[in-house]
Scaffold this motif. Structure first.
Motif, short mmCIF file in Angstrom:
data_model
loop_
_atom_site.label_atom_id
_atom_site.label_comp_id
_atom_site.label_asym_id
_atom_site.label_seq_id
_atom_site.Cartn_x
_atom_site.Cartn_y
_atom_site.Cartn_z
N ASP A 1 0.86 -1.18 0.00
CA ASP A 1 0.00 0.00 0.00
C ASP A 1 0.90 1.23 0.00
O ASP A 1 2.11 1.13 -0.24
CB ASP A 1 -0.98 -0.01 1.18
N LYS A 2 0.33 2.41 0.28
CA LYS A 2 1.11 3.64 0.24
C LYS A 2 2.23 3.66 1.27
O LYS A 2 3.19 4.42 1.14
CB LYS A 2 0.19 4.85 0.43
N GLN A 3 2.10 2.85 2.32
CA GLN A 3 3.14 2.81 3.36
C GLN A 3 4.22 1.77 3.06
O GLN A 3 5.16 1.62 3.82
CB GLN A 3 2.50 2.51 4.71
N GLY A 4 4.06 1.03 1.98
CA GLY A 4 5.08 0.05 1.61
C GLY A 4 4.59 -1.37 1.71
O GLY A 4 3.38 -1.64 1.69
N ALA A 5 5.53 -2.29 1.83
CA ALA A 5 5.20 -3.72 1.88
C ALA A 5 4.80 -4.13 3.29
O ALA A 5 5.30 -3.59 4.28
CB ALA A 5 6.41 -4.53 1.42
N TYR A 6 3.89 -5.11 3.38
CA TYR A 6 3.52 -5.67 4.68
C TYR A 6 3.20 -7.15 4.49
O TYR A 6 2.84 -7.60 3.39
CB TYR A 6 2.32 -4.93 5.28
N ALA A 7 3.37 -7.91 5.56
CA ALA A 7 3.20 -9.36 5.49
C ALA A 7 1.73 -9.74 5.56
O ALA A 7 0.94 -9.14 6.29
CB ALA A 7 3.95 -10.02 6.64
#
Length: 241
Positions: free
Chosen positions: A128-134
């Protein structure tokens, strides 16, 4: 003097076998390695590095023609085939498909992968706009999903934290990183560790059973953040082993 009543027969207990050296790994140089998703960046990179190290490699794709075109581009004796043929022709099969197609691909290949050593390197991630996430699959991890879908295969997990950019760069002689290897049987994880060690600079390190795969897969989200901040291609090293 023996005393049968207390179980002391006077016979010395057998000596324990010496502990196996964890770095004494099998020879995998003669095994054929298949890479499902071998036309993607990660799959191409792994196929290139292993073939460059002298391993026989077959890359798989939904399209045999697309796989063969990628194989011709990689050189080093790499061959291309459709996914099913790639699975059947290989002793060890690396799963490097996108997470979105992971379950569907493995479901379709259950029979072709029966009896094979499967190495899952898929990382379930969202962006998302905040980057990658698991992401957390229902089974706990991509590797556990693979194990559930492939009951007749020996599923392991490894090769999650590698930079596709470095893997594909022919000017990079060594890949300076450790590879976390997870699985249920030591004989299987030893084979995967040995395969990782075929690539110069790389080392396979046993990191637990498949129930521990989620945090290994998830750590890629952190490495993506590291790479973006420092404009790097970060890997991992385990100290004191």
């Amino acid at each position: 003097m023996t005393n049968p009543e207390n179980g002391n027969t006077g016979t010395p207990a057998p000596a324990k076998a010496p502990a196996k050296d964890p770095w004494q790994l099998p020879d995998v140089s003669g095994l054929v390695v298949g890479v499902l998703g071998g036309t993607g960046d990660q799959g191409r990179g792994l196929a290139y590095r292993l073939a460059r190290a002298g391993q026989k490699v077959v890359i798989g794709s939904r399209s045999a023609e697309r796989a063969q075109a990628a194989a011709d581009d990689l050189g080093h004796g790499v061959e291309g085939a459709d996914n099913a043929a790639c699975a059947r022709r290989s002793d060890i099969v690396i799963v490097a498909v996108p997470w979105e197609g992971h379950a569907k691909t493995l479901e379709a290949l259950r029979e072709d992968l029966a009896g094979k050593l499967v190495v899952d390197c898929v990382n379930p991630l969202g962006f998302d706009k905040q980057g990658a996430y698991a992401l957390t699959p229902e089974e706990g991890s991509a590797a556990q999903q693979a194990a559930a879908l492939l009951p007749d295969s020996r599923v392991t997990a490894a090769f999650h934290h590698l930079s596709a950019v470095l893997l594909q760069n022919p000017e990079v002689e060594e890949i300076d990183t450790d590879v976390m290897v997870l699985g249920e049987a030591r004989a299987d994880t030893d084979l995967v560790q040995a395969l990782a060690a075929r690539i110069p600079g790389m080392r396979g390190v046993f990191a637990g059973r498949l129930r521990n795969a989620h945090q290994v897969e998830s750590l890629v989200a952190n490495l993506i953040s590291v790479n973006r901040r420092y404009k790097a291609h970060a890997g991992l090293r385990v100290t004191d082993v």
